[in-house]
Design a protein around this motif. Structure first.
Motif, PDB file in Angstrom:
ATOM      1  N   GLU A 186       0.827  -1.208   0.000  1.00  0.00           N
ATOM      2  CA  GLU A 186       0.000   0.000   0.000  1.00  0.00           C
ATOM      3  C   GLU A 186       0.862   1.259   0.000  1.00  0.00           C
ATOM      4  N   ASN A 187       1.963   1.240   0.751  1.00  0.00           N
ATOM      5  CA  ASN A 187       2.879   2.386   0.752  1.00  0.00           C
ATOM      6  C   ASN A 187       3.492   2.577  -0.631  1.00  0.00           C
ATOM      7  N   GLY A 188       3.845   1.484  -1.280  1.00  0.00           N
ATOM      8  CA  GLY A 188       4.411   1.565  -2.628  1.00  0.00           C
ATOM      9  C   GLY A 188       3.427   2.148  -3.619  1.00  0.00           C
ATOM     10  N   PHE A 189       2.170   1.694  -3.557  1.00  0.00           N
ATOM     11  CA  PHE A 189       1.152   2.235  -4.459  1.00  0.00           C
ATOM     12  C   PHE A 189       0.872   3.703  -4.159  1.00  0.00           C
ATOM     13  N   SER A 190       0.908   4.071  -2.892  1.00  0.00           N
ATOM     14  CA  SER A 190       0.691   5.464  -2.519  1.00  0.00           C
ATOM     15  C   SER A 190       1.793   6.350  -3.099  1.00  0.00           C
ATOM     16  N   LEU A 191       3.043   5.895  -2.989  1.00  0.00           N
ATOM     17  CA  LEU A 191       4.157   6.643  -3.580  1.00  0.00           C
ATOM     18  C   LEU A 191       3.994   6.752  -5.091  1.00  0.00           C
ATOM     19  N   MET A 192       3.637   5.647  -5.723  1.00  0.00           N
ATOM     20  CA  MET A 192       3.477   5.652  -7.173  1.00  0.00           C
ATOM     21  C   MET A 192       2.374   6.621  -7.587  1.00  0.00           C
ATOM     22  N   ASN A 193       1.263   6.627  -6.851  1.00  0.00           N
ATOM     23  CA  ASN A 193       0.151   7.509  -7.195  1.00  0.00           C
ATOM     24  C   ASN A 193       0.501   8.977  -6.980  1.00  0.00           C
ATOM     25  N   SER A 194       1.421   9.272  -6.065  1.00  0.00           N
ATOM     26  CA  SER A 194       1.822  10.664  -5.868  1.00  0.00           C
ATOM     27  C   SER A 194       2.769  11.125  -6.973  1.00  0.00           C
ATOM     28  N   ILE A 195       3.423  10.188  -7.642  1.00  0.00           N
ATOM     29  CA  ILE A 195       4.366  10.523  -8.720  1.00  0.00           C
ATOM     30  C   ILE A 195       3.685  10.434 -10.078  1.00  0.00           C
ATOM     31  N   LYS A 196       2.977   9.365 -10.309  1.00  0.00           N
ATOM     32  CA  LYS A 196       2.357   9.128 -11.628  1.00  0.00           C
ATOM     33  C   LYS A 196       0.933   9.680 -11.618  1.00  0.00           C
ATOM     34  N   THR A 197       0.814  10.932 -12.026  1.00  0.00           N
ATOM     35  CA  THR A 197      -0.482  11.595 -12.076  1.00  0.00           C
ATOM     36  C   THR A 197      -1.005  11.567 -13.516  1.00  0.00           C
ATOM     37  N   LYS A 198      -2.198  12.097 -13.719  1.00  0.00           N
ATOM     38  CA  LYS A 198      -2.768  12.127 -15.071  1.00  0.00           C
ATOM     39  C   LYS A 198      -1.884  12.930 -16.016  1.00  0.00           C
ATOM     40  N   SER A 199      -1.245  13.976 -15.504  1.00  0.00           N
ATOM     41  CA  SER A 199      -0.390  14.797 -16.369  1.00  0.00           C
ATOM     42  C   SER A 199       0.963  14.141 -16.629  1.00  0.00           C
ATOM     43  N   ARG A 200       1.306  13.122 -15.837  1.00  0.00           N
ATOM     44  CA  ARG A 200       2.577  12.411 -16.040  1.00  0.00           C
ATOM     45  C   ARG A 200       2.322  10.928 -16.241  1.00  0.00           C
ATOM     46  N   ASN A 201       1.355  10.577 -17.042  1.00  0.00           N
ATOM     47  CA  ASN A 201       1.001   9.173 -17.199  1.00  0.00           C
ATOM     48  C   ASN A 201       1.833   8.447 -18.254  1.00  0.00           C
ATOM     49  N   ARG A 202       2.774   9.135 -18.887  1.00  0.00           N
ATOM     50  CA  ARG A 202       3.582   8.482 -19.920  1.00  0.00           C
ATOM     51  C   ARG A 202       4.986   8.124 -19.418  1.00  0.00           C
ATOM     52  N   LEU A 203       5.193   8.155 -18.120  1.00  0.00           N
ATOM     53  CA  LEU A 203       6.492   7.770 -17.577  1.00  0.00           C
ATOM     54  C   LEU A 203       6.748   6.298 -17.872  1.00  0.00           C
ATOM     55  N   GLU A 204       7.955   6.013 -18.321  1.00  0.00           N
ATOM     56  CA  GLU A 204       8.327   4.616 -18.535  1.00  0.00           C
ATOM     57  C   GLU A 204       8.550   3.947 -17.191  1.00  0.00           C
ATOM     58  N   ILE A 205       8.452   2.648 -17.168  1.00  0.00           N
ATOM     59  CA  ILE A 205       8.537   1.897 -15.925  1.00  0.00           C
ATOM     60  C   ILE A 205       9.858   2.144 -15.206  1.00  0.00           C
ATOM     61  N   ASN A 206      10.982   2.158 -15.940  1.00  0.00           N
ATOM     62  CA  ASN A 206      12.265   2.342 -15.259  1.00  0.00           C
ATOM     63  C   ASN A 206      12.398   3.746 -14.674  1.00  0.00           C
ATOM     64  N   HIS A 207      11.852   4.769 -15.339  1.00  0.00           N
ATOM     65  CA  HIS A 207      11.883   6.124 -14.788  1.00  0.00           C
ATOM     66  C   HIS A 207      10.994   6.217 -13.555  1.00  0.00           C
ATOM     67  N   LEU A 208       9.821   5.618 -13.635  1.00  0.00           N
ATOM     68  CA  LEU A 208       8.912   5.606 -12.492  1.00  0.00           C
ATOM     69  C   LEU A 208       9.558   4.887 -11.313  1.00  0.00           C
ATOM     70  N   ASP A 209      10.224   3.775 -11.586  1.00  0.00           N
ATOM     71  CA  ASP A 209      10.913   3.023 -10.533  1.00  0.00           C
ATOM     72  C   ASP A 209      11.974   3.878  -9.856  1.00  0.00           C
ATOM     73  N   MET A 210      12.770   4.589 -10.647  1.00  0.00           N
ATOM     74  CA  MET A 210      13.817   5.436 -10.064  1.00  0.00           C
ATOM     75  C   MET A 210      13.223   6.565  -9.223  1.00  0.00           C
ATOM     76  N   LEU A 211      12.158   7.186  -9.713  1.00  0.00           N
ATOM     77  CA  LEU A 211      11.522   8.266  -8.952  1.00  0.00           C
ATOM     78  C   LEU A 211      10.915   7.755  -7.647  1.00  0.00           C
TER      79      LEU A 211
END
Length: 67
Positions: free
Chosen positions: A7-32
């Motif tokens: 749940e903490n991981g999904f919460s972090l992901m949802n704070s980073i991957k928003t509708k305006s940033r939905n095209r982040l590649e998986i490796n970039h999202l992982d690093m962020l």
């Protein structure tokens, strides 16, 4: 077993991957997510060092050469 870590991981992901940033590649999202988690653990992050790693990473060079 607890689902708190997931749940903490999904919460972090949802704070980073928003509708305006939905095209982040998986490796970039992982690093962020890793950087954000590290910061939330009260550690220091040298943004210049992270940027230099990102700019010189082999995967990034190969991707930009293809474009």
């Amino acid at each position: 077993a607890s689902s708190a870590d997931a749940e903490n991981g999904f919460s972090l992901m949802n704070s980073i991957k928003t509708k305006s940033r939905n095209r982040l590649e998986i490796n970039h999202l992982d690093m962020l997510i890793r950087i954000k988690f590290y910061l939330l653990s009260e550690h220091q992050v040298d943004i210049d060092e992270v940027y230099q790693f990102w700019i010189t990473s082999k995967c990034r060079r190969e991707t930009s050469e293809q474009n």
